[in-house]
Design a protein around this motif. Structure first.
Motif, mmCIF file in Angstrom:
data_model
loop_
_atom_site.group_PDB
_atom_site.id
_atom_site.type_symbol
_atom_site.label_atom_id
_atom_site.label_comp_id
_atom_site.label_asym_id
_atom_site.label_seq_id
_atom_site.Cartn_x
_atom_site.Cartn_y
_atom_site.Cartn_z
ATOM 1 N N SER A 83 68.443 10.943 -92.403
ATOM 2 C CA SER A 83 67.234 10.307 -91.892
ATOM 3 C C SER A 83 66.040 10.768 -92.709
ATOM 4 O O SER A 83 66.039 11.876 -93.263
ATOM 5 N N LEU A 84 65.036 9.913 -92.783
ATOM 6 C CA LEU A 84 63.787 10.240 -93.447
ATOM 7 C C LEU A 84 62.651 9.972 -92.477
ATOM 8 O O LEU A 84 62.818 9.213 -91.510
ATOM 9 N N PRO A 85 61.483 10.553 -92.729
ATOM 10 C CA PRO A 85 60.340 10.338 -91.835
ATOM 11 C C PRO A 85 59.994 8.851 -91.720
ATOM 12 O O PRO A 85 60.258 8.060 -92.626
ATOM 13 N N GLY A 86 59.422 8.493 -90.602
ATOM 14 C CA GLY A 86 58.988 7.118 -90.419
ATOM 15 C C GLY A 86 60.087 6.159 -90.012
ATOM 16 O O GLY A 86 59.876 4.947 -89.968
ATOM 17 N N GLY A 87 61.284 6.677 -89.707
ATOM 18 C CA GLY A 87 62.330 5.821 -89.169
ATOM 19 C C GLY A 87 63.277 5.205 -90.174
ATOM 20 O O GLY A 87 63.848 4.146 -89.914
ATOM 21 N N LYS A 88 63.486 5.853 -91.314
ATOM 22 C CA LYS A 88 64.446 5.350 -92.306
ATOM 23 C C LYS A 88 65.763 6.114 -92.141
ATOM 24 O O LYS A 88 65.776 7.349 -92.145
ATOM 25 N N ILE A 89 66.867 5.373 -91.998
ATOM 26 C CA ILE A 89 68.167 5.990 -91.712
ATOM 27 C C ILE A 89 69.226 5.443 -92.662
ATOM 28 O O ILE A 89 69.261 4.238 -92.949
ATOM 29 N N ILE A 90 70.073 6.337 -93.148
ATOM 30 C CA ILE A 90 71.186 5.968 -94.021
ATOM 31 C C ILE A 90 72.472 6.492 -93.378
ATOM 32 O O ILE A 90 72.553 7.664 -93.022
ATOM 33 N N VAL A 91 73.462 5.611 -93.218
ATOM 34 C CA VAL A 91 74.738 6.007 -92.612
ATOM 35 C C VAL A 91 75.862 5.738 -93.611
ATOM 36 O O VAL A 91 76.018 4.605 -94.074
ATOM 37 N N ASN A 92 76.615 6.765 -93.946
ATOM 38 C CA ASN A 92 77.748 6.582 -94.857
ATOM 39 C C ASN A 92 78.866 5.791 -94.172
ATOM 40 O O ASN A 92 79.171 6.014 -92.999
ATOM 41 N N THR A 93 79.495 4.907 -94.929
ATOM 42 C CA THR A 93 80.594 4.119 -94.366
ATOM 43 C C THR A 93 81.788 4.997 -94.019
ATOM 44 O O THR A 93 82.578 4.655 -93.140
ATOM 45 N N GLY A 94 81.922 6.145 -94.687
ATOM 46 C CA GLY A 94 83.001 7.069 -94.355
ATOM 47 C C GLY A 94 82.893 7.555 -92.923
ATOM 48 O O GLY A 94 83.896 7.889 -92.282
ATOM 49 N N LEU A 95 81.653 7.556 -92.403
ATOM 50 C CA LEU A 95 81.424 8.026 -91.035
ATOM 51 C C LEU A 95 81.709 6.928 -90.014
ATOM 52 O O LEU A 95 82.484 7.129 -89.083
ATOM 53 N N TYR A 96 81.107 5.750 -90.194
ATOM 54 C CA TYR A 96 81.254 4.757 -89.115
ATOM 55 C C TYR A 96 82.358 3.740 -89.359
ATOM 56 O O TYR A 96 82.899 3.184 -88.394
ATOM 57 N N TRP A 97 82.751 3.514 -90.596
ATOM 58 C CA TRP A 97 83.950 2.706 -90.832
ATOM 59 C C TRP A 97 85.194 3.585 -90.781
ATOM 60 O O TRP A 97 86.178 3.258 -90.134
ATOM 61 N N GLY A 98 85.101 4.716 -91.494
ATOM 62 C CA GLY A 98 86.258 5.604 -91.591
ATOM 63 C C GLY A 98 86.724 6.131 -90.250
ATOM 64 O O GLY A 98 87.924 6.259 -89.996
ATOM 65 N N LEU A 99 85.773 6.449 -89.361
ATOM 66 C CA LEU A 99 86.122 6.966 -88.029
ATOM 67 C C LEU A 99 86.294 5.854 -86.995
ATOM 68 O O LEU A 99 86.576 6.133 -85.837
ATOM 69 N N LYS A 100 86.103 4.614 -87.433
ATOM 70 C CA LYS A 100 86.269 3.444 -86.552
ATOM 71 C C LYS A 100 85.457 3.601 -85.260
ATOM 72 O O LYS A 100 85.978 3.514 -84.150
ATOM 73 N N LEU A 101 84.176 3.862 -85.439
ATOM 74 C CA LEU A 101 83.303 4.094 -84.291
ATOM 75 C C LEU A 101 83.048 2.796 -83.521
ATOM 76 O O LEU A 101 82.808 1.744 -84.114
ATOM 77 N N ASN A 102 83.107 2.891 -82.193
ATOM 78 C CA ASN A 102 82.681 1.750 -81.388
ATOM 79 C C ASN A 102 81.153 1.773 -81.287
ATOM 80 O O ASN A 102 80.495 2.679 -81.812
ATOM 81 N N GLU A 103 80.586 0.793 -80.601
ATOM 82 C CA GLU A 103 79.115 0.679 -80.597
ATOM 83 C C GLU A 103 78.441 1.871 -79.929
ATOM 84 O O GLU A 103 77.387 2.329 -80.375
ATOM 85 N N ASP A 104 79.023 2.397 -78.858
ATOM 86 C CA ASP A 104 78.427 3.552 -78.181
ATOM 87 C C ASP A 104 78.452 4.787 -79.082
ATOM 88 O O ASP A 104 77.483 5.549 -79.130
#
Length: 255
Positions: A83-104
């Motif tokens: 995350s960066l100041p002012g509301g900028k967020i970067i999410v690696n695909t290894g985290l949310y694709w790789g772990l098959k995260l649901n919306e919650d």
């Protein structure tokens, strides 16, 4: 602050405008480079979750709902988000694709990163690093000097002992944000279990884990301790949403 336990005073030595200007440049540089390398992921699911969560931002920082919030995916296998100041967020695909995260579960990850931005954790860590580095501090003169020193200090912030407290704070605020937005806080426990299981699996292939077992246990204990209170907020959010949905349905039927 909207969350009990996150009211602590913070040490901020680096001016907010200086830090934010530098961070905006860093984010724009990341986006441009990611486009060139074809690793930038623009995912409607990320936008959808952030849109739901940012409605609660003002509870934790006045005016934050109106920030220019933005989120991008990064085609990267590491189990990480930034995350960066002012509301900028970067999410690696290894985290949310790789772990098959649901919306919650994804909501917890994004809310956790939102908490870092809302509490200016990176600026706080860099400020502490500056204050603790006398040589760097004495070489700093004026706003321009502070900006240069901040850039140098930012790369060393992982060494700051207070880092664990900051992560715990982000977990707690993230739980509060997601619960208020109508996402099940139990997903935080499921996320960390998925994360740690994959981290242990990768360790067998000599991939250094991002979090040791002791830190994992402490963070899980903190989350579980606060779950009952967050569950109440989650149920309240669902009740409000249910009332709004019923009102919308009745209005459509009448019309």
């Amino acid at each position: 602050m909207g969350t009990a336990g996150a009211e602590r005073k913070q040490f901020m030595m680096i001016p907010e405008k200086v830090w934010n200007a530098q961070s905006d440049k860093s984010y724009k540089r990341f986006v441009n480079q990611a486009k060139d390398k074809q690793v930038l992921v623009i995912d409607r699911k990320l936008d959808h979750v952030l849109e739901n969560l940012k409605s609660e931002a003002d509870v934790f920082r006045t005016g934050a709902k109106a920030w220019n919030w933005d989120i991008k995916g990064n085609l990267n296998g590491e189990l990480n988000a930034h995350s960066l100041p002012g509301g900028k967020i970067i999410v690696n695909t290894g985290l949310y694709w790789g772990l098959k995260l649901n919306e919650d579960e994804l909501a917890f990850v994004i809310a956790h990163e939102m908490a870092h931005s809302l509490r200016d954790h990176n600026r706080e860590k860099a400020s502490i690093m500056l204050a603790s580095n006398v040589a760097l501090l004495t070489a700093t003169a004026g706003v321009g000097g502070i900006a240069s020193a901040a850039a140098s200090a930012a790369s060393q912030t992982a060494m700051i002992p207070q880092g664990w407290n900051i992560e715990v704070e982000a977990d707690l605020i993230g739980l509060d944000i997601m619960s208020r937005a109508g996402y099940n806080p139990d997903a935080a426990v499921k996320f960390w279990n998925k994360f740690q299981a994959e981290s242990i699996r990768r360790k067998a292939y000599n991939v250094k884990p991002l979090m040791n077992d002791d830190l994992f246990a402490k963070r899980m204990a903190n989350i579980e301790k606060n779950l009952p209170a967050m569950q109440v907020k989650y149920e309240q959010a669902l009740a409000v949403k249910g009332q709004a949905d019923r009102y919308t349905t009745q209005t459509i039927v009448k019309n």
